[in-house]
Every structure is written in C-alpha cells, then in structure tokens.
Design a protein around this motif. Sequence first.
Motif, PDB file in Angstrom:
ATOM      1  N   HIS B   4       3.962  -6.836   2.366  1.00 37.26           N
ATOM      2  CA  HIS B   4       5.188  -7.247   1.684  1.00 37.26           C
ATOM      3  C   HIS B   4       4.865  -8.084   0.449  1.00 37.26           C
ATOM      4  CE1 HIS B   4       7.881  -5.563   4.567  1.00 37.26           C
ATOM      5  NE2 HIS B   4       7.440  -6.316   5.573  1.00 37.26           N
ATOM      6  N   LEU B   5       5.818  -8.160  -0.456  1.00 38.50           N
ATOM      7  CA  LEU B   5       5.628  -8.977  -1.666  1.00 38.50           C
ATOM      8  C   LEU B   5       5.587 -10.452  -1.278  1.00 38.50           C
ATOM      9  CD1 LEU B   5       8.207  -7.218  -4.039  1.00 38.50           C
ATOM     10  CD2 LEU B   5       5.711  -6.906  -3.993  1.00 38.50           C
ATOM     11  N   HIS B  29       8.024  -1.483  -4.958  1.00 42.72           N
ATOM     12  CA  HIS B  29       7.925  -1.879  -3.545  1.00 42.72           C
ATOM     13  C   HIS B  29       9.286  -2.377  -3.033  1.00 42.72           C
ATOM     14  CE1 HIS B  29       6.122  -3.649   0.143  1.00 42.72           C
ATOM     15  NE2 HIS B  29       7.156  -4.468  -0.004  1.00 42.72           N
ATOM     16  N   CYS B  33      11.456  -1.072   0.226  1.00 44.29           N
ATOM     17  CA  CYS B  33      11.247  -1.925   1.402  1.00 44.29           C
ATOM     18  C   CYS B  33      12.500  -2.770   1.650  1.00 44.29           C
ATOM     19  CB  CYS B  33      10.030  -2.828   1.187  1.00 44.29           C
ATOM     20  SG  CYS B  33       9.846  -4.105   2.451  1.00 44.29           S
ATOM     21  N   CYS B  36      11.803  -6.728   1.593  1.00 44.13           N
ATOM     22  CA  CYS B  36      11.563  -7.308   0.264  1.00 44.13           C
ATOM     23  C   CYS B  36      12.769  -7.110  -0.651  1.00 44.13           C
ATOM     24  CB  CYS B  36      10.305  -6.717  -0.365  1.00 44.13           C
ATOM     25  SG  CYS B  36       8.812  -7.217   0.506  1.00 44.13           S
TER      26      CYS B  36
HETATM   27 ZN   LIG Z   1       8.136  -5.396   1.602  1.00 46.54          ZN
END
Ligand SMILES: [Zn+2]
Lengths: 185, 216
Positions: B4-5, B29, B33, B36
Amino acid sequence: MSEPQATGDDLSSLVTSATRGDVQAFEQLYARTAGRVFAICLRMTGDRQRARELAHDAFVRAWERLGTFRGDSAFETWLHRLTVNVVLTAARGERRRNARLVSSDDADDASSLAAFGKPGPDVATRVDLERAIAALPPRARQVFVLHDVEGFRHEEIADRLDLRPGSVRAQLHRARQLIMRMLSR
Amino acid sequence: MTDHLSWETLNDLVDGVLDVNAAEAASRHARGCVTCGAALDELRATVATARALPGTVPPPDELWGDIRSTIEAGKVAYLPPRTAAPRGWWITPGRLAAAAVVLVALTTTLTGIVMSTRTGPRNGTVSLTTVAWQSSERAFQASVVELREQLDGMQGQLAPATVAKVERALATIDLAIAEAREALLRDPANAALTELLASNYRQKIGLLRRMTQLAS
Ligand SMILES: [Zn+2]
C-alpha cells in the motif's frame, strides 16, 4: 460578523492618516482587518484568551510599525505577515519556557487528544475541524495552519519556524494524521 | 499486489510534491486499491475543508478598547524578549520618521511666523551619560513641565488647528520617547539609545519652546 469592505485606496488613505498618529483612522483599519488577524491568532494557538492577547500585540505592533509600511504590498498582506511573526515569536518564547517542563512536543499528544473529547457524529465539518486543530500539539498546529489553512509553502514555513523543510513536511503529515484520527472517532 | 502507499506518499501526492513518474504510479495504485483510494479521498477532503475554513473569526468586543488604551498610553507593547538592543528598538525609526515629517512641516510653518528663533536646548550643552540617563531625563522632564505650564497659560492665543497639529506631533514624539525609555530599561548601558532618548526630548522641548514663542 462581516467586515466592512474596503478598496485598496480606502485602506491606503487610512494607513496614511494612522501613520500620522490618527487613532480613529487606525480604528477603521482595525475594524476592517480584526477578524482576519484574530482568526490567525486563534487557529495558531488554539486558545481564545491567548489569541486575544496576541491580536492585541499584533495591532499595537502594527501601530508602532506603520511608518515602515511601504505600500509595495497590500496593507492586509503586510498585517498578515506581521501577525504571523508576532504569534511565532511568542510561541518561541513559550517553547523555551516549556522546554524545562516538557522534553518534547510529542509529550503533549496524549493530553491534547484527551482534551479534544468526543466529537459529534459528523466528520470533517468546519466546527469539528476547528476543534481538532485546536487540540493539535503546538508545533504540528502551527505547521498545519500555516500550510493547509493559510497557504504558506513548505520552504517559507521552514524559514519562519526555523526548521528544516523535511521537519516541516513531517510535522504536516503528523498533524493531518492526528486530525483525521480525531475526526473519525 | 504491491505494498500500500505510505502515509508520506499519500500526503506528497495531495501536495503535488512528487515527481511526475512517482505521482503517476501512486495515482494508479490509488485507483486500483480500495484501501489507498479511500485514504486518499479522506485526506483530500480534510485538506479541502481546511482550505475552506472562514478567513475571519469575530474578535472579542473589548479587544479594540484594550488596543486603544495601550496605544494612547504610548506603551511599547511588543519588545521581543531576549533580543539584543538594536532589534529591541527597531520599531523606533518608523515612528521617529513620522515624528520628523510632522516636525519638519510644523517648523516650516512656524519659522515663517516666529520672527526671532532663539535656539532651544537642541544646541545646548545637555548631554546624557550612559550611567546617569535617568537623572538627565528628570532635567528634561522638568523643562517639559515648565514649558507645558507656560503654554497652557497662553490658551486661546493660538489657532485651534495649530494646537491640534502640535498636540499630534507631541503625541508622536511621546511614543518615540516611550520606546526609547523601554529599550533603555532593558539595555541601560546602550549609548545609542541614550542619545536617541535625549534627542527625542530635545525635539519635544524645541517644539514646546517654539509654541510658547509663537503664543507670546
Ligand atoms: Zn493500497
């Protein structure tokens, strides 16, 4: 309260009169700018009484310094910067005094968060956000208000607060995290 | 699936401080996601709310009265602590400049009217020493009181507009005096401040003297 609208010319002639010692002209300048000055003081300190003292100091200092106002920026801009300086200078003095009692800014995270209490069910409303800002640790609050509310850039904040740009960035991220945690409770 | 970020990356993305490639990768991303994407939306909303906070907050009603009292008392409310003397009284030049402008204007007017311009203490021998500025100040103050009394006894012999101008000039000089005194109390051995205070008093006495000459 809505403040009287003034054109730059109006303000400029008021500034000229006030520079010559005309207190009534200064009162009109006050009436047009006090809400802005008080907002900065209140958000930067999170304390109404302290904000009142600092707003008082900012206007007295502005009165003293009117002779140095060159008119090459707007009066509001000049006053805004002066207010931020007054608040930050006072905060530096307070930090030095508090340094003897509290070893770091982080030490007041817990009490600040506890003092915040339970917010209402709505997240991200203005009122809740104001309360969350007030509950931040001092350094994080200053950085958050200067960056996210007042629109200062990282480098400028670093300069004003005598921090490295990396620290400003870290304090800003921390402030946002704390605020979002408070708002989602 | 990549990690994840980080919180830092989300913030930097919102602040627009990531380089183009990093920003594009992070955005991609976040779009794919849920976790996120939601965090990014929430962060953006918080920042947007902060930006939209009202720019003004009504100050307490009594604030102006307090400010006015301080100003009219000629107090110097803001001398930053722990600053060296030159920064302690940096506010003075502006105030002095303002006083000087008024004085020049007045002097120009008055010299036209007053035929005999006797010299005041400006060219006199009064000088302040750094250790004894307070006793020298008492001498200045005595002169001020004496001239004031003379002038008050001549009420009615000067045009009200002239009196008003002079009172404003005197108020300005009084502010400069208050600033210099305040700075001297913090830094009593500062010769420049001592001279500044003396020069402020000379200005005040010179002005009062010219007015008594004009009224007599
Ligand atoms: Zn993520």
